[in-house]
Each structure stands twice: as structure tokens, then as C-alpha cells.
Design an enzyme around this catalytic site. Structure first.
Site, PDB file in Angstrom:
ATOM      1  N   ASN A  99       0.851  -1.196   0.000  1.00 60.16           N
ATOM      2  CA  ASN A  99       0.000   0.000   0.000  1.00 60.16           C
ATOM      3  C   ASN A  99       0.886   1.244   0.000  1.00 60.16           C
ATOM      4  O   ASN A  99       2.107   1.154   0.046  1.00 60.16           O
ATOM      5  CB  ASN A  99      -0.967  -0.025   1.192  1.00 60.16           C
ATOM      6  CG  ASN A  99      -0.246  -0.036   2.513  1.00 60.16           C
ATOM      7  OD1 ASN A  99       0.394   0.943   2.890  1.00 60.16           O
ATOM      8  ND2 ASN A  99      -0.318  -1.150   3.217  1.00 60.16           N
ATOM      9  N   ARG A 100       0.264   2.410  -0.048  1.00 62.59           N
ATOM     10  CA  ARG A 100       0.995   3.665  -0.263  1.00 62.59           C
ATOM     11  C   ARG A 100       1.546   4.316   0.999  1.00 62.59           C
ATOM     12  O   ARG A 100       2.021   5.445   0.949  1.00 62.59           O
ATOM     13  CB  ARG A 100       0.077   4.671  -0.967  1.00 62.59           C
ATOM     14  CG  ARG A 100      -0.335   4.257  -2.360  1.00 62.59           C
ATOM     15  CD  ARG A 100      -1.173   5.336  -3.007  1.00 62.59           C
ATOM     16  NE  ARG A 100      -1.789   4.890  -4.241  1.00 62.59           N
ATOM     17  CZ  ARG A 100      -1.155   4.835  -5.419  1.00 62.59           C
ATOM     18  NH1 ARG A 100       0.105   5.206  -5.508  1.00 62.59           N
ATOM     19  NH2 ARG A 100      -1.783   4.396  -6.482  1.00 62.59           N
TER      20      ARG A 100
END
Ligand code: CTP
Ligand code: CA
Length: 250
Positions: free
Chosen positions: A34-35
């Protein structure tokens, strides 16, 4: 007063901060991720250190320098993060889960690199597609809530993992990353995970959330109160969070 490891409103306290995103392997070279940049968690760790705490930072892979004077435990997967947290919480005063823990992981991680030919499935749109079957990861905060009674004594093992008996009351703080219905989702998470505090941010804003230097957060308290903080550098948000945790410490 801010003197490394000496005076300060967290002096004598052991705090655990989780940070970054977990990476769930698909094969030796690929993962589901994920970011999360880890910035919020690293700022929380640094701020707690400056206030005199013994800081344990459980971090997913990030591109950030290790803060001086902080005990770093590096993990990759959600399962590793959960093991690290369980092993470390026994004598902790505070757990802040700012990590973006992957909700799902590939059911099987291939031992060899998956080749693009020979592994295709026939998908909706035709040949040449590939699919990854994901299974749920345990929710670390929800499990802790389910395993602890009001006095924070370990109850029944949860999902086969006995939660260690805690030596003191553990203040638990969660984060909520949302793209819509921020207030409703945040309140539900605070309640479900029986948190002392929940910090919610709208990750669809350009001044808030993943990778940004600033954050715009709402803070939800166990008594139902909500605070709407202005856009601030993540260092300032970290200070605001510790300012609110300190009074909860007995
Ligand atoms: N969290 C956790 N273990 C997980 C997933 C999340 O401990 N497996 C923690 C996060 O670190 C965060 C809080 O739970 O402090 C909320 O995470 P978030 O992803 O916003 O919420 P979820 O409960 O996972 O719900 P959803 O992703 O569906 O919004
Ligand atoms: Ca999630």
C-alpha cells in the site's frame, strides 16, 4: 522540556509505535502493498523519544532514516508485525498503530518467481490473465480488544494466539485511513477496536494521508468527543497526539 531520554512528559514510559505499510509476498520478487510512507509513525516515534520515552518502533519497509535512540524492529508482513507487537506489549504503556497493515495476503507465496507464461488463467476478458487469491490477515487491534478484558488481563487465546498478560494498562491508539464517510467509519472503528483514541485522516485529500508532509486529522476520544485539527506538518500532528495520550497515562 525536551531533552533526549531525560525529562519530558513521557519519561519512564515504554511506547510502541507501528509505522509504514506491510508487504505481503506473492513470490520472491513481488508483493501486495500500500501507499503508506511511514512518515506519520516515524514522527510519532521521534516525538516520543524527545519527550523521554523508551520508544519501540515496529516498522514495515520504508525509505526513511532510523530515528536516533529508538529501538527499531523491522518487519515485512502483517503476520510478522502482529508477532512483534505481541512480543513487545507485555510491559508497554502505549501502543500506537499508525501502520497500514494489509487486510489481505496471498494465500500462497510462490517459492520461485512466477513466470508470465504458463500461469495464465482464462479471465473475464480473455486469455493471458493472472489472478492472486487473497486471504484475510488478522486485525491486530481488534484481536487485542477481543483478548483483553476491562482490566487489560489476557482472556482466552484468540485465533490460537494467547495474548500475553500485560503488566500495566495499555493505552491503545488507532488510525483510520478513509476516502469517504470519514466520521462514521472512524467512530465505528474506535468502538469496534475499543480504543482510547482514534486518529482519522481523509487520504483522498492532497494535504493529508499517504506520502504527504502534512496531515489533516480528526481525533476521536473514547468518551465520544471529537476534535477537528487544522492542517499541520506531521511533526505537529505527532505532538498533538502525544499531548492527548499523556493525560491518559496513570
Ligand atoms: N489495523 C490492525 N490490523 C490490521 C488492520 C488494521 O491493527 N490487520 C489497525 C491499523 O493499524 C489502524 C486501525 O487498525 O490503526 C484501522 O485501520 P484501517 O485500515 O483504517 O481500518 P480497518 O479496520 O482495517 O478497516 P478498512 O480497511 O476496511 O477500512
Ligand atoms: Ca484496513
Amino acid at each position: 522540556q525536551k531533552v533526549l531520554g531525560r525529562q519530558g512528559d513521557l519519561s519512564g514510559r515504554r511506547v510502541i509505535v507501528t509505522a509504514g505499510g506491510t508487504q505481503e509476498p506473492i513470490d520472491p520478487v513481488r508483493y501486495v502493498g500500500n501507499r503508506s510512507s511511514g512518515k506519520m509513525g516515524y514522527n510519532l516515534a521521534t516525538e516520543a523519544r524527545d519527550r523521554g520515552a523508551h520508544v519501540i518502533l515496529v516498522s514495515g519497509p520504508v525509505a526513511l532514516p532510523t530515528p536516533y535512540g529508538v529501538e527499531l524492529h523491522q518487519v515485512e508482513t502483517a503476520m510478522q508485525m502482529r508477532d512483534a507487537v505481541y512480543n513487545l506489549i507485555t510491559d508497554a504503556d502505549v501502543l500506537i498503530m499508525s501502520a497500514a497493515v494489509a487486510d489481505f495476503r496471498p494465500a500462497h507465496a510462490a517459492t520461485q518467481k512466477i513466470k508470465k507464461t504458463g500461469n495464465e488463467v482464462t479471465g473475464q476478458h480473455g486469455k493471458g490473465e493472472f489472478s492472486v487469491h487473497l486471504v484475510p490477515n488478522p486485525d491486530i487491534l481488534a484481536e487485542l480488544a477481543a483478548s483483553l478484558d476491562g482490566g487489560d488481563h489476557a482472556r482466552e487465546p484468540h485465533n490460537g494466539i494467547p495474548v500475553p498478560q500485560l503488566k500495566r494498562r495499555l493505552i491503545r491508539v488507532g488510525f483510520a485511513a478513509e476516502t469517504e464517510h470519514l466520521i462514521e467509519h472512524a467512530r465505528a472503528k474506535l468502538q469496534k477496536k475499543q480504543l482510547d483514541m482514534l486518529v482519522a485522516n481523509d487520504v483522498s485529500r492532497s494535504d493529508s494521508g499517504f506520502g504527504t508532509e502534512t496531515n489533516k486529522v480528526l481525533i476521536f476520544h473514547a468518551n465520544g468527543a471529537m476534535e477537528d485539527l487544522p492542517v499541520m506538518p506531521k511533526t505537529g500532528v505527532a505532538a498533538a497526539i502525544w499531548d492527548r495520550v499523556v493525560p491518559l497515562l496513570g
